[in-house]
Write a protein that holds these residues in place. Structure first.
Motif, mmCIF file in Angstrom:
data_model
loop_
_atom_site.group_PDB
_atom_site.id
_atom_site.type_symbol
_atom_site.label_atom_id
_atom_site.label_comp_id
_atom_site.label_asym_id
_atom_site.label_seq_id
_atom_site.Cartn_x
_atom_site.Cartn_y
_atom_site.Cartn_z
ATOM 1 N N ILE A 1 0.839 -1.205 0.000
ATOM 2 C CA ILE A 1 0.000 0.000 0.000
ATOM 3 C C ILE A 1 0.869 1.249 0.000
ATOM 4 O O ILE A 1 0.607 2.206 -0.732
ATOM 5 C CB ILE A 1 -0.969 -0.013 1.203
ATOM 6 C CG1 ILE A 1 -2.016 -1.124 1.034
ATOM 7 C CG2 ILE A 1 -1.641 1.346 1.375
ATOM 8 C CD1 ILE A 1 -2.831 -1.396 2.279
ATOM 9 N N GLU B 1 -0.822 7.940 -4.072
ATOM 10 C CA GLU B 1 -2.100 8.357 -3.492
ATOM 11 C C GLU B 1 -3.022 8.824 -4.608
ATOM 12 O O GLU B 1 -2.533 9.366 -5.595
ATOM 13 C CB GLU B 1 -1.874 9.492 -2.492
ATOM 14 C CG GLU B 1 -1.070 9.091 -1.283
ATOM 15 C CD GLU B 1 -1.865 8.294 -0.268
ATOM 16 O OE1 GLU B 1 -3.109 8.398 -0.265
ATOM 17 O OE2 GLU B 1 -1.247 7.561 0.508
ATOM 18 N N SER C 1 -7.186 3.128 -3.590
ATOM 19 C CA SER C 1 -8.604 2.780 -3.480
ATOM 20 C C SER C 1 -8.810 1.523 -2.647
ATOM 21 O O SER C 1 -7.900 0.708 -2.492
ATOM 22 C CB SER C 1 -9.211 2.562 -4.871
ATOM 23 O OG SER C 1 -8.737 1.346 -5.434
ATOM 24 N N ALA C 2 -10.005 1.378 -2.135
ATOM 25 C CA ALA C 2 -10.368 0.173 -1.387
ATOM 26 C C ALA C 2 -10.240 -1.056 -2.281
ATOM 27 O O ALA C 2 -9.842 -2.131 -1.819
ATOM 28 C CB ALA C 2 -11.786 0.302 -0.835
ATOM 29 N N THR C 3 -10.549 -0.907 -3.558
ATOM 30 C CA THR C 3 -10.429 -2.022 -4.502
ATOM 31 C C THR C 3 -8.976 -2.464 -4.621
ATOM 32 O O THR C 3 -8.684 -3.667 -4.638
ATOM 33 C CB THR C 3 -10.978 -1.624 -5.885
ATOM 34 O OG1 THR C 3 -12.361 -1.272 -5.741
ATOM 35 C CG2 THR C 3 -10.831 -2.736 -6.897
ATOM 36 N N GLN C 4 -8.057 -1.513 -4.694
ATOM 37 C CA GLN C 4 -6.641 -1.856 -4.773
ATOM 38 C C GLN C 4 -6.190 -2.590 -3.515
ATOM 39 O O GLN C 4 -5.481 -3.594 -3.596
ATOM 40 C CB GLN C 4 -5.795 -0.601 -4.967
ATOM 41 C CG GLN C 4 -5.931 0.026 -6.333
ATOM 42 C CD GLN C 4 -5.219 1.356 -6.407
ATOM 43 O OE1 GLN C 4 -5.387 2.213 -5.538
ATOM 44 N NE2 GLN C 4 -4.423 1.538 -7.447
ATOM 45 N N VAL C 5 -6.610 -2.102 -2.354
ATOM 46 C CA VAL C 5 -6.240 -2.742 -1.090
ATOM 47 C C VAL C 5 -6.787 -4.167 -1.058
ATOM 48 O O VAL C 5 -6.081 -5.100 -0.674
ATOM 49 C CB VAL C 5 -6.739 -1.920 0.116
ATOM 50 C CG1 VAL C 5 -6.519 -2.678 1.424
ATOM 51 C CG2 VAL C 5 -6.056 -0.559 0.159
ATOM 52 N N HIS C 6 -8.025 -4.347 -1.497
ATOM 53 C CA HIS C 6 -8.638 -5.674 -1.512
ATOM 54 C C HIS C 6 -7.863 -6.612 -2.439
ATOM 55 O O HIS C 6 -7.595 -7.767 -2.080
ATOM 56 C CB HIS C 6 -10.105 -5.565 -1.942
ATOM 57 C CG HIS C 6 -10.823 -6.867 -1.936
ATOM 58 N ND1 HIS C 6 -11.354 -7.418 -0.795
ATOM 59 C CD2 HIS C 6 -11.075 -7.749 -2.929
ATOM 60 C CE1 HIS C 6 -11.916 -8.579 -1.091
ATOM 61 N NE2 HIS C 6 -11.757 -8.803 -2.380
ATOM 62 N N GLN C 7 -7.493 -6.127 -3.623
ATOM 63 C CA GLN C 7 -6.747 -6.962 -4.567
ATOM 64 C C GLN C 7 -5.374 -7.337 -4.018
ATOM 65 O O GLN C 7 -4.934 -8.481 -4.182
ATOM 66 C CB GLN C 7 -6.602 -6.246 -5.915
ATOM 67 C CG GLN C 7 -7.908 -6.158 -6.673
ATOM 68 C CD GLN C 7 -7.806 -5.310 -7.932
ATOM 69 O OE1 GLN C 7 -6.987 -4.385 -8.008
ATOM 70 N NE2 GLN C 7 -8.626 -5.615 -8.916
#
Length: 78
Positions: free
Chosen positions: A31, A36, A39-45
């Motif tokens: 992360i 910056e 996104s939440a999607t990036q963190v999830h992936q």
């Protein structure tokens, strides 16, 4: 204490506190290396990739971080 994980596409898995620390460090490093805003999607992936790699036995923080970032980069974005 073990963390049990059961999620979409994942078999049930249990992780020791040491492995959870390794995965957490890899996720934080991945992360931190992204521009910056993240996104939440990036963190999830990234988290999914790290869980997958750890589930296959990888325990090196740098390797987990690299693999997650590579997978994020090659994943099609909608």
């Amino acid at each position: 204490m073990l963390l049990a994980v059961k999620d979409r596409g994942f078999e049930s898995a249990a992780y020791s506190p040491e492995v959870i620390e390794i995965m957490s460090a890899a996720l934080a490093a991945a992360i931190e290396s992204l521009p910056e805003p993240v996104s939440a999607t990036q963190v999830h992936q990234l988290a999914e990739s790290i869980l997958n790699s750890a589930g296959r036995g990888e325990r090196d923080v740098a390797a987990l971080t690299r693999m997650a970032l590579v997978e994020l980069r090659i994943t099609p974005h909608h």
